[in-house]
Design a protein around this motif. Structure first.
Motif, PDB file in Angstrom:
ATOM      1  N   ILE A  55       5.684  -9.225   1.066  1.00 37.80           N
ATOM      2  CA  ILE A  55       5.771  -8.560  -0.234  1.00 37.80           C
ATOM      3  C   ILE A  55       4.438  -8.617  -0.970  1.00 37.80           C
ATOM      4  O   ILE A  55       4.075  -7.702  -1.704  1.00 37.80           O
ATOM      5  CB  ILE A  55       6.895  -9.183  -1.096  1.00 37.80           C
ATOM      6  CG1 ILE A  55       7.185  -8.305  -2.323  1.00 37.80           C
ATOM      7  CG2 ILE A  55       6.547 -10.585  -1.539  1.00 37.80           C
ATOM      8  CD1 ILE A  55       7.763  -6.962  -2.015  1.00 37.80           C
ATOM      9  N   THR A  56       3.673  -9.705  -0.766  1.00 42.93           N
ATOM     10  CA  THR A  56       2.399  -9.861  -1.473  1.00 42.93           C
ATOM     11  C   THR A  56       1.433  -8.733  -1.124  1.00 42.93           C
ATOM     12  O   THR A  56       0.790  -8.146  -1.999  1.00 42.93           O
ATOM     13  CB  THR A  56       1.759 -11.222  -1.141  1.00 42.93           C
ATOM     14  OG1 THR A  56       2.719 -12.253  -1.351  1.00 42.93           O
ATOM     15  CG2 THR A  56       0.547 -11.478  -2.003  1.00 42.93           C
ATOM     16  N   ALA A  57       1.306  -8.447   0.180  1.00 46.85           N
ATOM     17  CA  ALA A  57       0.399  -7.379   0.607  1.00 46.85           C
ATOM     18  C   ALA A  57       0.878  -6.021   0.098  1.00 46.85           C
ATOM     19  O   ALA A  57       0.062  -5.169  -0.279  1.00 46.85           O
ATOM     20  CB  ALA A  57       0.294  -7.358   2.131  1.00 46.85           C
ATOM     21  N   ASN A  58       2.192  -5.811   0.069  1.00 48.39           N
ATOM     22  CA  ASN A  58       2.712  -4.530  -0.408  1.00 48.39           C
ATOM     23  C   ASN A  58       2.508  -4.368  -1.913  1.00 48.39           C
ATOM     24  O   ASN A  58       2.274  -3.255  -2.394  1.00 48.39           O
ATOM     25  CB  ASN A  58       4.192  -4.395  -0.034  1.00 48.39           C
ATOM     26  CG  ASN A  58       4.381  -3.983   1.412  1.00 48.39           C
ATOM     27  OD1 ASN A  58       4.314  -2.813   1.746  1.00 48.39           O
ATOM     28  ND2 ASN A  58       4.590  -4.959   2.284  1.00 48.39           N
ATOM     29  N   ILE A  59       2.583  -5.479  -2.653  1.00 44.54           N
ATOM     30  CA  ILE A  59       2.259  -5.422  -4.089  1.00 44.54           C
ATOM     31  C   ILE A  59       0.784  -5.097  -4.262  1.00 44.54           C
ATOM     32  O   ILE A  59       0.388  -4.299  -5.115  1.00 44.54           O
ATOM     33  CB  ILE A  59       2.623  -6.753  -4.779  1.00 44.54           C
ATOM     34  CG1 ILE A  59       4.149  -6.921  -4.835  1.00 44.54           C
ATOM     35  CG2 ILE A  59       2.028  -6.825  -6.181  1.00 44.54           C
ATOM     36  CD1 ILE A  59       4.598  -8.287  -5.326  1.00 44.54           C
ATOM     37  N   ALA A  60      -0.051  -5.728  -3.421  1.00 39.33           N
ATOM     38  CA  ALA A  60      -1.499  -5.499  -3.496  1.00 39.33           C
ATOM     39  C   ALA A  60      -1.847  -4.040  -3.203  1.00 39.33           C
ATOM     40  O   ALA A  60      -2.865  -3.528  -3.680  1.00 39.33           O
ATOM     41  CB  ALA A  60      -2.232  -6.418  -2.524  1.00 39.33           C
ATOM     42  N   ALA A  61      -1.005  -3.369  -2.399  1.00 41.55           N
ATOM     43  CA  ALA A  61      -1.297  -1.990  -1.995  1.00 41.55           C
ATOM     44  C   ALA A  61      -0.909  -0.968  -3.050  1.00 41.55           C
ATOM     45  O   ALA A  61      -1.244   0.207  -2.928  1.00 41.55           O
ATOM     46  CB  ALA A  61      -0.578  -1.669  -0.679  1.00 41.55           C
ATOM     47  N   ILE A  62      -0.187  -1.412  -4.104  1.00 41.85           N
ATOM     48  CA  ILE A  62       0.189  -0.483  -5.170  1.00 41.85           C
ATOM     49  C   ILE A  62      -1.088   0.031  -5.839  1.00 41.85           C
ATOM     50  O   ILE A  62      -1.925  -0.734  -6.289  1.00 41.85           O
ATOM     51  CB  ILE A  62       1.101  -1.168  -6.206  1.00 41.85           C
ATOM     52  CG1 ILE A  62       2.437  -1.555  -5.558  1.00 41.85           C
ATOM     53  CG2 ILE A  62       1.349  -0.252  -7.411  1.00 41.85           C
ATOM     54  CD1 ILE A  62       3.336  -2.395  -6.442  1.00 41.85           C
ATOM     55  N   GLY A  63      -1.230   1.323  -5.896  1.00 42.38           N
ATOM     56  CA  GLY A  63      -2.428   1.901  -6.496  1.00 42.38           C
ATOM     57  C   GLY A  63      -3.585   2.063  -5.529  1.00 42.38           C
ATOM     58  O   GLY A  63      -4.618   2.629  -5.889  1.00 42.38           O
ATOM     59  N   ALA A  64      -3.429   1.522  -4.290  1.00 42.21           N
ATOM     60  CA  ALA A  64      -4.493   1.662  -3.295  1.00 42.21           C
ATOM     61  C   ALA A  64      -4.357   3.007  -2.588  1.00 42.21           C
ATOM     62  O   ALA A  64      -3.416   3.768  -2.828  1.00 42.21           O
ATOM     63  CB  ALA A  64      -4.422   0.515  -2.296  1.00 42.21           C
ATOM     64  N   ASN A  65      -5.296   3.297  -1.670  1.00 38.57           N
ATOM     65  CA  ASN A  65      -5.210   4.563  -0.959  1.00 38.57           C
ATOM     66  C   ASN A  65      -4.139   4.504   0.125  1.00 38.57           C
ATOM     67  O   ASN A  65      -3.542   3.458   0.382  1.00 38.57           O
ATOM     68  CB  ASN A  65      -6.579   4.964  -0.379  1.00 38.57           C
ATOM     69  CG  ASN A  65      -7.098   3.953   0.640  1.00 38.57           C
ATOM     70  OD1 ASN A  65      -6.337   3.312   1.363  1.00 38.57           O
ATOM     71  ND2 ASN A  65      -8.409   3.819   0.710  1.00 38.57           N
ATOM     72  N   LYS A  66      -3.899   5.640   0.767  1.00 47.29           N
ATOM     73  CA  LYS A  66      -2.803   5.728   1.730  1.00 47.29           C
ATOM     74  C   LYS A  66      -3.017   4.800   2.926  1.00 47.29           C
ATOM     75  O   LYS A  66      -2.065   4.213   3.439  1.00 47.29           O
ATOM     76  CB  LYS A  66      -2.637   7.176   2.204  1.00 47.29           C
ATOM     77  CG  LYS A  66      -2.112   8.122   1.137  1.00 47.29           C
ATOM     78  CD  LYS A  66      -1.904   9.516   1.704  1.00 47.29           C
ATOM     79  CE  LYS A  66      -1.521  10.513   0.614  1.00 47.29           C
ATOM     80  NZ  LYS A  66      -0.276  10.164  -0.075  1.00 47.29           N
ATOM     81  N   THR A  67      -4.252   4.673   3.379  1.00 51.90           N
ATOM     82  CA  THR A  67      -4.522   3.819   4.539  1.00 51.90           C
ATOM     83  C   THR A  67      -4.206   2.364   4.217  1.00 51.90           C
ATOM     84  O   THR A  67      -3.653   1.639   5.046  1.00 51.90           O
ATOM     85  CB  THR A  67      -5.989   3.958   4.986  1.00 51.90           C
ATOM     86  OG1 THR A  67      -6.293   5.343   5.134  1.00 51.90           O
ATOM     87  CG2 THR A  67      -6.225   3.258   6.305  1.00 51.90           C
ATOM     88  N   ALA A  68      -4.554   1.928   3.009  1.00 51.13           N
ATOM     89  CA  ALA A  68      -4.250   0.553   2.599  1.00 51.13           C
ATOM     90  C   ALA A  68      -2.737   0.342   2.510  1.00 51.13           C
ATOM     91  O   ALA A  68      -2.216  -0.711   2.910  1.00 51.13           O
ATOM     92  CB  ALA A  68      -4.908   0.256   1.259  1.00 51.13           C
ATOM     93  N   LYS A  69      -2.014   1.345   1.999  1.00 46.97           N
ATOM     94  CA  LYS A  69      -0.551   1.254   1.933  1.00 46.97           C
ATOM     95  C   LYS A  69       0.049   1.184   3.334  1.00 46.97           C
ATOM     96  O   LYS A  69       1.036   0.476   3.567  1.00 46.97           O
ATOM     97  CB  LYS A  69       0.016   2.454   1.174  1.00 46.97           C
ATOM     98  CG  LYS A  69      -0.268   2.406  -0.322  1.00 46.97           C
ATOM     99  CD  LYS A  69       0.226   3.666  -1.026  1.00 46.97           C
ATOM    100  CE  LYS A  69      -0.081   3.588  -2.522  1.00 46.97           C
ATOM    101  NZ  LYS A  69       0.270   4.834  -3.220  1.00 46.97           N
ATOM    102  N   ARG A  70      -0.550   1.909   4.274  1.00 43.24           N
ATOM    103  CA  ARG A  70      -0.068   1.858   5.659  1.00 43.24           C
ATOM    104  C   ARG A  70      -0.294   0.474   6.267  1.00 43.24           C
ATOM    105  O   ARG A  70       0.539  -0.021   7.034  1.00 43.24           O
ATOM    106  CB  ARG A  70      -0.777   2.921   6.499  1.00 43.24           C
ATOM    107  CG  ARG A  70      -0.352   4.349   6.172  1.00 43.24           C
ATOM    108  CD  ARG A  70      -1.284   5.366   6.807  1.00 43.24           C
ATOM    109  NE  ARG A  70      -0.996   6.710   6.344  1.00 43.24           N
ATOM    110  CZ  ARG A  70      -1.906   7.659   6.182  1.00 43.24           C
ATOM    111  NH1 ARG A  70      -3.183   7.396   6.450  1.00 43.24           N
ATOM    112  NH2 ARG A  70      -1.563   8.857   5.763  1.00 43.24           N
ATOM    113  N   ALA A  71      -1.429  -0.146   5.942  1.00 40.35           N
ATOM    114  CA  ALA A  71      -1.706  -1.492   6.447  1.00 40.35           C
ATOM    115  C   ALA A  71      -0.671  -2.488   5.934  1.00 40.35           C
ATOM    116  O   ALA A  71      -0.172  -3.338   6.684  1.00 40.35           O
ATOM    117  CB  ALA A  71      -3.114  -1.930   6.035  1.00 40.35           C
ATOM    118  N   ALA A  72      -0.326  -2.381   4.629  1.00 37.31           N
ATOM    119  CA  ALA A  72       0.693  -3.267   4.052  1.00 37.31           C
ATOM    120  C   ALA A  72       2.062  -2.987   4.672  1.00 37.31           C
ATOM    121  O   ALA A  72       2.825  -3.922   4.965  1.00 37.31           O
ATOM    122  CB  ALA A  72       0.745  -3.073   2.538  1.00 37.31           C
TER     123      ALA A  72
END
Length: 551
Positions: free
Chosen positions: A228-245
């Motif tokens: 969940i921490t990484a997915n929270i961190a990906a909020i507001g990030a680009n699509k590639t970062a969201k895919r990584a989370a």
């Protein structure tokens, strides 16, 4: 019926958990500061090879003692364009294995060393003058607090053994492993630390409140909750970062699904390879072998997961792209700095360096375009310089704010010096941008008033421009690559000063002979002064580099 002191239980649980979390954070900070340069070196050697990426994930997470921290780093790198999706997913897989070191450490049952470790650590932290020893002091204090917190939590759970209600509730987890896994996931999401929930699980199992089978299901859920921490961190990030989370979640969730189906076999196998009986109760009423069994469950699950998923990482990357479709549209004005990385100073410094490199590229581009705009009298180039000047001003403000926040976190002496020097460098880069903008305004005035230089003035202006551009280019390249030895010759700064004096004298001669007008003469001198200041600011950056080389 035995009456439970709920206030005492709550205080012990929260106090123990607080000590555990604070100890984890202090130990992690100490490890990061102690291994700061090594950490950066490891990540810089990361390649697209999935096996090397997984190995890097294991090493880095073992250093920082937090898979959540590594995952947040990875999301930040992907968002900043420092890492692609396949690299990120391989690092995340490795991070899942690296984080199991904490559970293995806890399972050694060396709580008797907690107080001596705190005592020695405080002594090193307060009385040593050597930064490396101070970092080791922090590591020892964190280590001691971690075990002290675990011991307090374990003792706090002891009275619950007398409660029929709690015994029945925890028996329910043994019969319903899916519910236990959900409970583990929710608890980890709440605490935001799989290591902390692992400590709670070990405390529950050691006091006999849950059996080994239920504890194994708890561990499965904790592996989902930590994503969940990484997915929270990906909020507001680009699509590639969201895919990584998302990939981090999918690895763990799919792994937990097949492992829950095979849980009987899996727990039996771990019991077979781990010494002792997890159900054995000693004279004090504790289960001394439970911790080692739970730690091995955690480690073996993640090792199996990495074996299963690493060969399929390309397919999983495609799956993440299907679930989160579309392409990122780069924004030229978007800042690449990610405040989520501030907790890992080495990575934050690396990201700030990338932004400084981009800022210096804009400033150099402005200087080159200012030369061209003046000689070609091109309105489009002048407008582009104005746009870039706004970007450079904004970047100075945002990088400076980021560095101030970063400076307030614990870090190595090397990073502290680096941040301090960067604060000076971004100011000098911004000033170079300002001078280029001023020259663009002179060019605009020349167009409006239909003015032009004499042939001799044009030649001199082109000559000093070329030296200023060359000097800035060399200094920026040296700063951004760290290979300043190549550009150690700063004679160009002296050459610019000499040219300014010589060309001013030449200009006075042309004025006397009527070759140049007074209005054009004023512009000529003003531009010479701006280029001389450009050289001064570039020289300031060169001095920062010299000090870094000597320091």
């Amino acid at each position: 019926m035995h009456e439970i002191d709920w206030l005492g239980f709550t205080c012990q649980l929260l106090g123990g958990l607080g000590l555990f979390l604070f100890g984890m954070r202090m130990m992690s900070d100490g490890l990061q500061k102690s291994a700061g340069d090594s950490l950066r070196s490891i990540l810089e050697k990361l390649t697209s090879n999935r096996f090397i990426g997984a190995f890097v994930g294991i090493i880095v997470t073992a250093m920082v003692q937090s898979s959540s921290a590594t995952s947040v780093m990875v999301v930040g790198f992907v968002n900043a364009g420092l890492m692609n999706l396949t690299q990120a997913l391989s690092v995340v897989l490795g991070a899942n294995v690296g984080t199991t070191v904490t559970a293995q450490l806890i399972a050694f049952k060396i709580s008797a060393l907690a107080l001596p470790a705190i005592g020695l650590g405080v002594f090193l932290r307060l009385f040593s003058k050597v930064p490396k020893r101070q970092y080791w002091g922090e590591i020892l204090v964190g280590f001691g607090l971690l075990f002290l917190g675990l011991q307090v939590m374990t003792q706090g759970f002891v009275p619950l053994r007398q409660s029929e209600m709690f015994r029945e509730a925890f028996v329910y987890f043994s019969v319903n492993p899916l519910v236990a896994a959900l409970a583990g996931a929710l608890l980890t999401m709440l605490v935001q630390s799989s290591s902390a929930t692992m400590g709670i699980t070990i405390a529950l199992a050691s006091t006999g409140l849950i059996d080994f089978y239920a504890a194994a299901a708890f561990v499965m859920g904790e592996n989902i909750g930590t994503t969940i921490t990484a997915n929270i961190a990906a909020i507001g990030a680009n699509k590639t970062a969201k895919r990584a989370a998302l990939g981090h979640f999918l690895f763990n969730a799919i792994g937990v699904c097949y492992m829950l189906i095979l849980l009987n076999f899996f727990t039996g196998f771990v019991d077979m390879i781990t010494p002792g009986d997890p159900a054995f109760v000693n004279a004090e009423g504790f289960h001394p072998y439970a911790a080692r069994h739970i730690a091995n469950i955690h480690t073996l699950f993640n090792i199996i997961n990495i074996i299963v998923f690493l060969p399929m990482i390309g397919f999983l990357a495609l799956l993440c792209e299907r679930i989160i479709p579309g392409r990122d549209i780069p924004d030229a004005n978007a800042t690449l700095l990610d405040e989520k990385l501030i907790d890992t100073p080495d990575m934050a410094v690396r990201q700030a360096r990338k932004e400084v490199q981009r800022m210096s590229g804009y400033a150099l581009e402005m200087l080159i375009m200012a030369r061209k705009a003046m000689f070609e009298q091109d309105h489009k180039l002048i407008n582009r310089i104005y746009e870039l000047e706004s970007s450079v001003d904004r970047m100075e403000k945002e990088i400076g704010t980021y560095l101030v926040k970063l400076y307030q976190t614990p870090m190595t002496e090397r990073n502290s010096r680096y941040i301090n020097s960067m604060m000076h460098v971004i100011h000098d880069i911004e000033k170079i941008g300002d001078y280029s903008e001023s020259i663009a305004r002179y060019a605009e005035k020349m167009i409006q008033d239909k003015m032009s230089f004499s042939d001799a003035a044009r030649e001199e202006m082109a000559e000093i421009f070329d030296v200023a551009i060359r000097f800035c280019s060399h200094v920026f390249e040296g700063y951004n690559t760290g290979k300043f030895g190549i550009w150690v010759d700063t004679a160009d700064e002296n050459l610019i000063d000499q040219m300014k004096i010589q060309f001013k004298n030449n200009h006075m001669d042309r004025l006397s002979s009527g070759v140049c007008s007074v209005a054009m003469g004023i512009l000529f001198v003003d531009i010479l002064n701006k280029l001389e200041k450009v050289g001064d600011n570039a020289f300031n950056i060169a001095q920062v580099l010299v000090q870094r080389e000597l320091g």
